[in-house]
Design an enzyme around this catalytic site. Sequence first.
Site, PDB file in Angstrom:
ATOM      1  N   ASP A 231       0.771  -1.287   0.033  1.00  0.00           N
ATOM      2  CA  ASP A 231       0.065  -0.021   0.009  1.00  0.00           C
ATOM      3  C   ASP A 231       1.016   1.277   0.074  1.00  0.00           C
ATOM      4  O   ASP A 231       1.851   1.304   0.790  1.00  0.00           O
ATOM      5  CB  ASP A 231      -0.805  -0.099   1.257  1.00  0.00           C
ATOM      6  CG  ASP A 231      -1.773   1.022   1.329  1.00  0.00           C
ATOM      7  OD1 ASP A 231      -2.721   1.380   0.493  1.00  0.00           O
ATOM      8  OD2 ASP A 231      -1.423   2.085   2.487  1.00  0.00           O
TER       9      ASP A 231
ATOM     10  N   GLU B  57       1.557  -0.445  -4.958  1.00  0.00           N
ATOM     11  CA  GLU B  57       0.677   0.346  -5.365  1.00  0.00           C
ATOM     12  C   GLU B  57       1.482   1.861  -5.377  1.00  0.00           C
ATOM     13  O   GLU B  57       2.100   2.488  -4.685  1.00  0.00           O
ATOM     14  CB  GLU B  57      -0.395   0.840  -4.436  1.00  0.00           C
ATOM     15  CG  GLU B  57      -1.223   1.807  -4.597  1.00  0.00           C
ATOM     16  CD  GLU B  57      -2.277   2.306  -3.541  1.00  0.00           C
ATOM     17  OE1 GLU B  57      -3.319   2.433  -3.629  1.00  0.00           O
ATOM     18  OE2 GLU B  57      -1.837   2.125  -2.436  1.00  0.00           O
TER      19      GLU B  57
END
Length: 733
Positions: free
Chosen positions: A343, A379
């Site tokens: 993330d 990401e």
Amino acid sequence: MEAWPGTAYPLGATFDGSGTNFAIFSEGAEKVELCLFEEDGTETCVELIDVDAYVWHAYLPQVQPGQRYGYRIHGEYNPSEGKRFNPSKVLLDPYAKATCGEYDWDQALFSYNFGDPDSRNDDDSASHVMHSVVINPFFDWTGDRHPKTPYSETVIYEAHVKGLTQLHPDIPEEQRGTYAGLAHPSIIEHLQKLGITAIELMPVHQFVQDSTLLEKNLRNYWGYNTIGFFAPHNEYSSTGELGQQVQEFKGMVRAMHAAGIEVILDVVYNHTAEGNHMGPTLSFKGIDNEAYYRLEEDDKRYYTDYTGTGNTLNVRHPHSLQLIMDSLRYWVTEMRVDGFRFDLASTLAREFYEVDRLSTFFELVQQDPVVSQVKLIAEPWDVGPGGYQVGNFPPQWTEWNGKFRDTVRDFWRGEPSTLGEFAARITGSADLYENDGRRPVASINFVTAHDGFTIHDLVAYNEKHNDANGEDNNDGESHNRSWNSGVEGPTDDPEVLTIRAKQQRNFLATLLLSQGIPMILHGDEMGRSQGGNNNTYAQDSEISWVHWDRIDEPLVEFTAAVSRLRKEHPIFRRSRFFDGRPVEREEGAPAPDIIWLGTEGDEMKPEDWDTGYAKSVGVFLNGQGVHQRDSRGQELIDDDFLVYFNADGGTVDFTLPIGFDDRWDVLVDTAGKLADSNPFKAGDTLAVEGRTMVVLKAHTKPDHEPDHSVAASLAALSQGQSDPSSIVPPSHS
């Protein structure tokens, strides 16, 4: 409580079959107390006397698995200098392998008095905290093997442990919403039917429920609020939280592996749940604030925030980096997961200020003999300056390709001037990945993910409808690149419903047949809706959960069929980029490995791409030009394919190209009109309905013409097939 010196490694609580070794890092601590808790809250504190290289440690021969514990760290409290030690706060072990309980957001969890951030609060937090738990590390992995699916054959399913399983009628009620529910045969059979090779789980590291959400009677559903990087989230356990969650998680991984499915974890190493200077003191902040967090240089009371959550983990400090690497290695070696999706991965590359692909974190990952061998997905953005880094991660990494998502959405909703970029995205985004030694598989293609609309809602809503989140519909992305097909939200209009059915199939077929690695959001294959909510982070409710009683069965079958097509034909999952050079073919003159086709069956010209209103294109895929080998080293040869995309509202007539294959079979027609038609001939006109995608394969004859004679049937019987029903009727191509 008897205590021996113990060892400084490994960090955390380690049960060796007899007793337990405790070790915790704190450079600024003046005194460290290990606190053991009984079920009734009784606390016994043991001072850790021995310290090596800032690691405080002891071995307690009487401590067994299931023991609750925490730490009290003594030291200077001077927030302006970055020091936030406060022994009245019981702290979670950063290396805790399991946790129990939850935080109740009492004033005692904060080191200042509400309303006065510069004050000091010394209320004891012991009765308000989550506890660390000593676990039994032993598990029977007999027969378990990592599937190790090659990237080119990977199909990812992004899923939420609770959301996927909470409403499944075949899962026992006590297992719904848990790791055991994920391992249930009904879930695994569904994944296998779809051809899924990897399930990517939204955060399962122990996370914290936000007080601001609890006050609104909402909950943190997504889980991007980590406090424990080694502990599986305790609420997802059906068997208990005193270490049982670890055994249950391992059992889930073993079941997935047995089905040939890899387990990838969505991990949040960029920040923690302790927030900014107004946040609680739960763990890192009270253990060694300066080591674990990025602090502002001019005033260390404040936290540097590249994540939008209040704090940023300090990847410049060796012990923070060690924490990340130890956590990754633990999940691979002990929990046996097969990869990670990071993330806001750009944050991990900010060693100083800019995002740096040569940062220490990337070097450590590349050199690590364990972590470097699993799937690594970034990401590739954060909220800091220059944070959007799609295409800029090191060669070893794959990336969520946000440009694929945006372009495919724009193309199918009919936006002008998208044709050229659409062609680049569905062929692997060579412009992003080819120049640094990467292959098409560097691109994780997705149309939807947990953050945003589902595919059903993408074709049913123009606007977000987030009223249930309690923020007056101000949260969530406003520019969704969606089109409601003519009516906002639910409708009975058959014309609108037909368009929506086609559009969902267009998105799924484009995703599955594009070069790169496809990622399907859980429930998209069955028409799952969130009622137009595009930011369900706080919706631990039926808004977010998968409703198995509302499955769009035809859509599931369609998705499974297209996934099989991808698996059976390597032309749709190449390991190299198309180069447009001639490839020797069995019949006729050489042809390039790919040719873009206009409506007349001829090759697209540069001016055709530049036409802003062009919304239709065909592509010839040369099966001789796969340019890859199978596991035995044999060169892969495939059939030739034609794929037509028509994002225009009206029917477009395409002339099938002459000079390649003579006849073509329709395999996919998202409008459902052509799939059972007779083969088309080269030069024929193929009428592709508005907003439709059609896939054709070069017609091939059966290897052996079936013999329908009575003699053949008798011969089969005489060879031992005494039951006539065992003779399989011939299939006609």
